[in-house]
Design a protein around this motif. Structure first.
Motif, mmCIF file in Angstrom:
data_model
loop_
_atom_site.group_PDB
_atom_site.id
_atom_site.type_symbol
_atom_site.label_atom_id
_atom_site.label_comp_id
_atom_site.label_asym_id
_atom_site.label_seq_id
_atom_site.Cartn_x
_atom_site.Cartn_y
_atom_site.Cartn_z
ATOM 1 N N ILE A 76 -20.664 32.696 -27.119
ATOM 2 C CA ILE A 76 -22.115 32.573 -27.303
ATOM 3 C C ILE A 76 -22.490 32.841 -28.759
ATOM 4 N N GLY A 77 -21.895 33.882 -29.339
ATOM 5 C CA GLY A 77 -22.158 34.204 -30.743
ATOM 6 C C GLY A 77 -21.757 33.080 -31.680
ATOM 7 N N LEU A 78 -20.635 32.433 -31.393
ATOM 8 C CA LEU A 78 -20.191 31.309 -32.230
ATOM 9 C C LEU A 78 -21.143 30.125 -32.108
ATOM 10 N N LEU A 79 -21.629 29.866 -30.899
ATOM 11 C CA LEU A 79 -22.600 28.785 -30.711
ATOM 12 C C LEU A 79 -23.865 29.039 -31.527
ATOM 13 N N MET A 80 -24.220 30.317 -31.661
ATOM 14 C CA MET A 80 -25.431 30.690 -32.400
ATOM 15 C C MET A 80 -25.152 30.889 -33.897
ATOM 16 N N HIS A 81 -23.910 30.640 -34.306
ATOM 17 C CA HIS A 81 -23.472 30.803 -35.699
ATOM 18 C C HIS A 81 -23.719 32.228 -36.207
ATOM 19 N N ASN A 82 -23.455 33.179 -35.339
ATOM 20 C CA ASN A 82 -23.631 34.589 -35.655
ATOM 21 C C ASN A 82 -22.485 35.065 -36.547
ATOM 22 N N PRO A 83 -22.793 35.642 -37.728
ATOM 23 C CA PRO A 83 -21.736 36.097 -38.642
ATOM 24 C C PRO A 83 -20.808 37.151 -38.028
ATOM 25 N N GLN A 84 -21.356 38.046 -37.200
ATOM 26 C CA GLN A 84 -20.508 39.059 -36.566
ATOM 27 C C GLN A 84 -19.480 38.411 -35.645
ATOM 28 N N ALA A 85 -19.887 37.373 -34.907
ATOM 29 C CA ALA A 85 -18.952 36.662 -34.023
ATOM 30 C C ALA A 85 -17.841 36.018 -34.849
ATOM 31 N N TYR A 86 -18.201 35.503 -36.013
ATOM 32 C CA TYR A 86 -17.226 34.888 -36.920
ATOM 33 C C TYR A 86 -16.146 35.906 -37.318
ATOM 34 N N TYR A 87 -16.576 37.074 -37.773
ATOM 35 C CA TYR A 87 -15.616 38.088 -38.204
ATOM 36 C C TYR A 87 -14.810 38.656 -37.031
ATOM 37 N N ILE A 88 -15.457 38.827 -35.882
ATOM 38 C CA ILE A 88 -14.762 39.388 -34.718
ATOM 39 C C ILE A 88 -13.687 38.426 -34.211
ATOM 40 N N ILE A 89 -13.990 37.116 -34.170
ATOM 41 C CA ILE A 89 -12.973 36.172 -33.680
ATOM 42 C C ILE A 89 -11.797 36.093 -34.650
ATOM 43 N N LEU A 90 -12.068 36.211 -35.947
ATOM 44 C CA LEU A 90 -10.962 36.245 -36.913
ATOM 45 C C LEU A 90 -10.105 37.489 -36.694
ATOM 46 N N TYR A 91 -10.751 38.635 -36.514
ATOM 47 C CA TYR A 91 -10.026 39.894 -36.290
ATOM 48 C C TYR A 91 -9.150 39.794 -35.029
ATOM 49 N N PHE A 92 -9.752 39.368 -33.921
ATOM 50 C CA PHE A 92 -8.989 39.292 -32.674
ATOM 51 C C PHE A 92 -7.874 38.253 -32.755
ATOM 52 N N SER A 93 -8.117 37.148 -33.441
ATOM 53 C CA SER A 93 -7.069 36.134 -33.581
ATOM 54 C C SER A 93 -5.875 36.685 -34.349
ATOM 55 N N ILE A 94 -6.142 37.409 -35.428
ATOM 56 C CA ILE A 94 -5.051 38.033 -36.197
ATOM 57 C C ILE A 94 -4.301 39.040 -35.323
ATOM 58 N N THR A 95 -5.043 39.869 -34.604
ATOM 59 C CA THR A 95 -4.428 40.879 -33.728
ATOM 60 C C THR A 95 -3.565 40.222 -32.654
ATOM 61 N N ILE A 96 -4.062 39.158 -32.048
ATOM 62 C CA ILE A 96 -3.315 38.467 -30.995
ATOM 63 C C ILE A 96 -2.066 37.796 -31.559
ATOM 64 N N ILE A 97 -2.187 37.171 -32.723
ATOM 65 C CA ILE A 97 -1.016 36.535 -33.341
ATOM 66 C C ILE A 97 0.060 37.576 -33.637
ATOM 67 N N ILE A 98 -0.334 38.708 -34.179
ATOM 68 C CA ILE A 98 0.641 39.779 -34.457
ATOM 69 C C ILE A 98 1.298 40.249 -33.161
ATOM 70 N N SER A 99 0.503 40.424 -32.112
ATOM 71 C CA SER A 99 1.082 40.893 -30.839
ATOM 72 C C SER A 99 2.051 39.861 -30.258
ATOM 73 N N LYS A 100 1.732 38.570 -30.382
ATOM 74 C CA LYS A 100 2.635 37.528 -29.865
ATOM 75 C C LYS A 100 3.941 37.489 -30.661
ATOM 76 N N ILE A 101 3.841 37.638 -31.968
ATOM 77 C CA ILE A 101 5.054 37.691 -32.799
ATOM 78 C C ILE A 101 5.921 38.878 -32.387
ATOM 79 N N LEU A 102 5.299 40.023 -32.139
ATOM 80 C CA LEU A 102 6.045 41.213 -31.710
ATOM 81 C C LEU A 102 6.677 41.009 -30.332
ATOM 82 N N ILE A 103 5.987 40.276 -29.457
ATOM 83 C CA ILE A 103 6.557 39.974 -28.136
ATOM 84 C C ILE A 103 7.751 39.045 -28.281
ATOM 85 N N PHE A 104 7.610 37.963 -29.086
ATOM 86 C CA PHE A 104 8.725 37.028 -29.284
ATOM 87 C C PHE A 104 9.925 37.705 -29.942
#
Length: 129
Positions: free
Chosen positions: A55-83
């Protein structure tokens, strides 16, 4: 084109979060949930975050932008650690889709988020000035 890309990721996040919330709530109402309370809490919170981020991304909310970047980085790191077999999950989060397939899809999806949301014209949609 830039708004279509933003909307695509936003709707994907809303869909993932919404479907997960509906599934969890339905399993609780029907009494068929087998997940431990801590895992259930984690799934509900992350699904809600995903839904609200969309919803935040649809509304072009800056906080949603930064949060999705943060979570994407965190998830990528966790997947690399799993692999790399540095961390492993106990299976309580697993569903009918094989874990390896979900991990690969998640890695690609969140990698795309990082690439797309760091494009200059997409960044301008969220960061004015």
């Amino acid at each position: 084109m830039k708004s279509k890309l933003i909307n695509l990721f936003a709707i994907t996040e809303i869909f993932i979060g919404g479907i997960t919330l509906i599934s969890v709530i339905t399993s609780l109402i029907l009494g068929i949930s087998t997940k431990p309370a801590n895992v259930l809490t984690f799934v509900i919170i992350t699904a809600l975050i995903s839904f609200l981020l969309g919803i935040g991304l649809l509304m072009h909310n800056p906080q949603a932008y930064y949060i999705i970047l943060y979570f994407s980085i965190t998830i990528i790191i966790s997947k690399i650690l799993i692999f790399a077999e540095i961390i492993s999950l106990n299976g309580a989060l697993e569903a009918s889709i094989p874990a390896s397939l979900k991990n690969i899809f998640s890695l690609v999806y969140h990698g795309l988020i990082l690439v797309v949301f760091n494009l200059k014209n997409i960044k301008k949609e969220f960061i004015k000035g």
